[in-house]
Design an enzyme around this catalytic site. Structure first.
Site, PDB file in Angstrom:
ATOM      1  N   GLU A  34       0.792  -1.032   0.082  1.00  0.00           N
ATOM      2  CA  GLU A  34       0.345  -0.231   0.264  1.00  0.00           C
ATOM      3  C   GLU A  34       0.893   1.223  -0.056  1.00  0.00           C
ATOM      4  O   GLU A  34       0.610   2.418  -0.816  1.00  0.00           O
ATOM      5  CB  GLU A  34      -1.353   0.415   1.269  1.00  0.00           C
ATOM      6  CG  GLU A  34      -2.256   0.781   1.073  1.00  0.00           C
ATOM      7  CD  GLU A  34      -2.858   0.693   1.914  1.00  0.00           C
ATOM      8  OE1 GLU A  34      -2.605  -0.650   3.136  1.00  0.00           O
ATOM      9  OE2 GLU A  34      -3.696   1.363   2.872  1.00  0.00           O
ATOM     10  N   LEU A  82       1.963  23.034   7.432  1.00  0.00           N
ATOM     11  CA  LEU A  82       0.613  23.645   7.542  1.00  0.00           C
ATOM     12  C   LEU A  82      -0.523  23.285   7.058  1.00  0.00           C
ATOM     13  O   LEU A  82       0.127  22.755   5.839  1.00  0.00           O
ATOM     14  CB  LEU A  82       1.080  25.227   6.893  1.00  0.00           C
ATOM     15  CG  LEU A  82       1.705  26.767   8.330  1.00  0.00           C
ATOM     16  CD1 LEU A  82       2.208  27.956   7.504  1.00  0.00           C
ATOM     17  CD2 LEU A  82       1.457  26.668   9.347  1.00  0.00           C
ATOM     18  N   LYS A 114       4.190  34.365   2.835  1.00  0.00           N
ATOM     19  CA  LYS A 114       4.565  32.768   3.345  1.00  0.00           C
ATOM     20  C   LYS A 114       6.093  32.395   2.670  1.00  0.00           C
ATOM     21  O   LYS A 114       6.613  32.350   1.237  1.00  0.00           O
ATOM     22  CB  LYS A 114       4.298  31.196   2.629  1.00  0.00           C
ATOM     23  CG  LYS A 114       4.644  30.146   3.346  1.00  0.00           C
ATOM     24  CD  LYS A 114       2.920  29.070   3.064  1.00  0.00           C
ATOM     25  CE  LYS A 114       3.894  27.633   3.091  1.00  0.00           C
ATOM     26  NZ  LYS A 114       4.907  27.155   2.542  1.00  0.00           N
ATOM     27  N   LYS A 283      -1.951  33.454  10.965  1.00  0.00           N
ATOM     28  CA  LYS A 283      -2.014  32.575  12.348  1.00  0.00           C
ATOM     29  C   LYS A 283      -3.026  33.315  13.525  1.00  0.00           C
ATOM     30  O   LYS A 283      -3.422  34.467  13.005  1.00  0.00           O
ATOM     31  CB  LYS A 283      -1.037  33.177  12.401  1.00  0.00           C
ATOM     32  CG  LYS A 283       0.470  32.428  11.635  1.00  0.00           C
ATOM     33  CD  LYS A 283       1.621  31.710  12.492  1.00  0.00           C
ATOM     34  CE  LYS A 283       3.134  31.233  11.621  1.00  0.00           C
ATOM     35  NZ  LYS A 283       4.545  32.093  11.607  1.00  0.00           N
ATOM     36  N   LYS A 307      -2.494  28.954   0.267  1.00  0.00           N
ATOM     37  CA  LYS A 307      -1.212  28.657  -1.319  1.00  0.00           C
ATOM     38  C   LYS A 307      -1.964  30.151  -2.984  1.00  0.00           C
ATOM     39  O   LYS A 307      -3.197  29.396  -2.754  1.00  0.00           O
ATOM     40  CB  LYS A 307      -1.088  27.365  -1.430  1.00  0.00           C
ATOM     41  CG  LYS A 307      -0.207  26.351  -0.372  1.00  0.00           C
ATOM     42  CD  LYS A 307       1.105  26.969  -0.835  1.00  0.00           C
ATOM     43  CE  LYS A 307       2.118  25.869   0.074  1.00  0.00           C
ATOM     44  NZ  LYS A 307       2.570  24.344  -0.579  1.00  0.00           N
ATOM     45  N   CYS A 404      30.414  33.160 -34.101  1.00  0.00           N
ATOM     46  CA  CYS A 404      31.999  33.145 -34.281  1.00  0.00           C
ATOM     47  C   CYS A 404      31.606  32.322 -35.552  1.00  0.00           C
ATOM     48  O   CYS A 404      33.012  33.030 -36.498  1.00  0.00           O
ATOM     49  CB  CYS A 404      32.709  33.579 -33.574  1.00  0.00           C
ATOM     50  SG  CYS A 404      32.958  31.732 -32.331  1.00  0.00           S
TER      51      CYS A 404
HETATM   52  S1  IVH Z   1       4.375  29.107  11.010  1.00  0.00           S
HETATM   53  C1  IVH Z   1       3.116  25.813  13.024  1.00  0.00           C
HETATM   54  N1  IVH Z   1       5.247  30.858   9.230  1.00  0.00           N
HETATM   55  O1  IVH Z   1       5.601  27.021   5.922  1.00  0.00           O
HETATM   56  C2  IVH Z   1       3.733  26.918  11.893  1.00  0.00           C
HETATM   57  N2  IVH Z   1       6.208  29.448   8.115  1.00  0.00           N
HETATM   58  O2  IVH Z   1       4.049  24.871   5.137  1.00  0.00           O
HETATM   59  C3  IVH Z   1       4.914  26.236  11.249  1.00  0.00           C
HETATM   60  N3  IVH Z   1       6.894  28.556   6.117  1.00  0.00           N
HETATM   61  O3  IVH Z   1       7.525  24.766   7.903  1.00  0.00           O
HETATM   62  C4  IVH Z   1       5.274  27.649  10.728  1.00  0.00           C
HETATM   63  N4  IVH Z   1       6.761  31.495   5.957  1.00  0.00           N
HETATM   64  O4  IVH Z   1       9.104  26.362   6.726  1.00  0.00           O
HETATM   65  C5  IVH Z   1       5.354  29.870   9.630  1.00  0.00           C
HETATM   66  N5  IVH Z   1       5.542  32.971   7.884  1.00  0.00           N
HETATM   67  C6  IVH Z   1       5.350  31.566   8.083  1.00  0.00           C
HETATM   68  C7  IVH Z   1       5.904  31.460   6.927  1.00  0.00           C
HETATM   69  C8  IVH Z   1       6.595  29.775   7.112  1.00  0.00           C
HETATM   70  C9  IVH Z   1       7.113  29.916   5.610  1.00  0.00           C
HETATM   71  C10 IVH Z   1       7.131  27.524   5.274  1.00  0.00           C
HETATM   72  C11 IVH Z   1       7.922  26.874   7.021  1.00  0.00           C
HETATM   73  C12 IVH Z   1       6.718  25.764   7.512  1.00  0.00           C
HETATM   74  C13 IVH Z   1       6.053  25.547   5.926  1.00  0.00           C
HETATM   75  C14 IVH Z   1       4.696  24.844   6.337  1.00  0.00           C
END
Ligand code: IVH
Length: 513
Positions: A34, A82, A114, A283, A307, A404
């Site tokens: 699997e 995330l 991000k 957040k 995203k 050339c």
């Molecule tokens: S917070 C529990 N803040 O995204 C929260 N992550 O997909 C954990 N990342 O592993 C991460 N910018 O490498 C946070 N402003 C931001 C971020 C960020 C980029 C990346 C990080 C994380 C990934 C999660």
């Protein structure tokens, strides 16, 4: 494409979960066949979309686990990943979910870009930087302390003496990534696909001296162990006061409508930021609320990543031109029917080498899908063979240098073709002269790309040594030169004679030296 990306992410997530239970907990949760099925599906999707491959993908890590070349570091608190939302509906659904769960009518949100790099945890004891680790599988990462110590953004000493762990992203700016790739191309080294891969590859070096030579940056987005703070945004402000770089436009808003407006605003700004972002992180700001909401598996409920959609467009591949690099490499460049992609008109795309053209099955005249993935260099994702009319032609690397006329060759151990003309090739001479005068080489101010081309074109420079035969009179004959600018150039050339031998050797640009 969007579907493929979502499926790839879901597969990676699932496979990582299985790996974690298998390797770390020693409690496998699926039977091997699997697991293999999932793994193979991921491999097939990545093969069809190589641009979506990341160094962290389980397919890129033998054994799918924490690597053994660095010492493992068990994270004191797991490094969570995330959950993603891909549109407004996804964000609304998350908002509704947490409101219901927390029995609340609203939350305050902190909104951050991000950044597309790799997650790092930095431990400080008695105000000193003692250990830094990669995320690894979230529970155990790799000890990359000596490498992190070479990054200027990371302070070694803090005023705060209590134990602290600062978390954030190591990344590379787009300009630094491009310059690094240019240097690598000139030295016949393999190119990084994007700034994120370049950052990951640079940090995960066994020799910190190599990392030191790479332009890595750091951005803090979280902290553990700060006392007396009640909000995430407040914690970030403190972290900034301690001397860490923190994105200086972090916003706190009261509704998901405002969050969405910021997501759209970031999407607009994306192309003009100096680094790549692939989304926005939202957040819950109140730390007590965060605690109450908790996590499911390895994703917190109190945060989500919006995203961005990959920006794609369809156009025609009109031609493939060849640029001749400094060491004579023939770099294919796609000439496209101009098309707008995310607010930018694109008429060219990089095609790294012959093999890439073959792998993508590109023919001149093809209808192609192009993509701008945040960075400024657009890529061809694939051609659409169904749209062919029979008038398309195959591309062949030229047998003679387009600049050339010298014979070209592809060495057995190389993906690139070369012009064999050396500095007799004007294109190589212009690039060579530009390199010779560059900041880290002979550092001749005022001698840039434009002037290098002009000096070669007018025949004033036929050989690098001719630079030192330039006189004020000769220079005054060139366009845009007047008394003062000619004096300045001649003075800059004279000053370059004082550079040490090591700079001269580098400036002469011998391949493999
Ligand atoms: S917070 C529990 N803040 O995204 C929260 N992550 O997909 C954990 N990342 O592993 C991460 N910018 O490498 C946070 N402003 C931001 C971020 C960020 C980029 C990346 C990080 C994380 C990934 C999660």
């Amino acid at each position: 494409m969007q579907d493929a990306q979502q499926r790839i992410e879901a597969l990676r997530h699932e496979i990582e979960g299985h790996n974690y239970r298998y390797y770390v907990l020693a409690e496998p949760s699926v039977a091997d066949p699997e697991f293999d099925l999932l793994f193979r599906e991921l491999q097939a999707l990545e093969a069809a979309h190589p641009e979506l491959i990341t160094p962290e993908s389980p397919t890129q890590r033998p054994g799918g686990q924490v690597e053994t070349t660095f010492n493992p570091v068990k994270h004191t608190v797991p490094m969570l990943s995330l959950a993603n939302a891909f549109d407004r509906e996804g964000l609304d659904a998350w908002d509704a979910r947490i409101k219901k769960l927390g029995e609340r009518s609203a939350f305050r949100f902190c909104v951050e870009p991000k950044i597309d790099g790799l997650a790092i945890a930095l431990r400080f004891e008695q105000g000193r930087f003692v250990q830094g680790a990669t995320r690894g599988d979230g529970m155990t990462g790799e000890d990359v302390t000596p490498n992190l110590k070479t990054i200027r953004d990371i302070p070694h000493e803090l005023a705060a003496k209590t134990p602290l762990e600062v978390r954030g992203e190591v990344y590379m700016t787009i300009a630094d990534f491009q310059a690094l790739n240019e240097r690598r191309g000139a030295a016949d080294e393999s190119l990084f696909a994007n700034p994120r891969n370049a950052a990951a590859g640079s940090l995960r070096q066994l020799d910190p001296k190599i990392t030191k030579g790479r332009p890595l940056c750091f951005w803090a987005y979280g902290v553990l162990g700060l006392e007396g703070v009640t909000r995430h945004s407040e914690a970030l402000a403190k972290v900034r006061e301690l001397g860490f770089p923190v994105w200086d436009e972090i916003q706190v808003v009261d509704s998901i409508e405002e969050v969405w407006a910021l997501c759209e605003a970031y999407q607009q700004r994306r192309a003009s930021l100096p680094f790549e972002i692939d989304g926005v992180v939202i957040k819950v700001d109140d730390l007590r609320d965060q605690e109450e909401l908790g996590a499911v598996g390895r994703e917190p409920r109190w945060a989500i990543a919006y995203k961005f959609p990959a920006i794609q467009a369809t156009t025609k591949l009109l031609d493939i031109k060849i640029n001749v690099g400094r060491t004579g490499t023939l770099n294919p460049l796609a000439i496209l029917e101009p098309v707008e992609v995310g607010g930018v008109t694109v008429s060219r795309a990089t095609l790294h080498n012959e093999d890439e053209i073959a792998r993508k099955g590109l023919m001149i005249g093809d209808t192609v899908i192009i993509q701008r993935a945040g960075d400024v260099i657009p890529q061809i994702v694939k051609s659409i063979p169904e749209k062919r009319t029979g008038t398309e032609t195959e591309f062949k690397m030229p047998a003679h240098c387009p600049e050339c006329g010298s014979v070209t060759k592809r060495p057995d151990d190389n993906v690139a073709w070369f012009c064999t003309g050396g500095l007799a090739c004007k294109a190589q001479l212009v690039r060579g002269l530009e390199h010779f005068a560059g900041r880290r080489m002979m550092d001749i101010e005022h001698l840039g790309t434009k002037l290098a081309a002009e000096l070669v074109e007018t025949g004033l420079v036929q050989d690098l040594a001719d630079v030192y035969a330039l006189t004020k009179d000769k220079v005054l004959g060139l366009e845009r030169f007047a008394e003062k600018s000619a004096d300045n150039l001649i003075a800059a050339i004279a000053a370059s004679k004082a550079r040490p031998l090591s700079k001269l050797v580098f400036a002469l640009g011998f391949r493999d030296v």
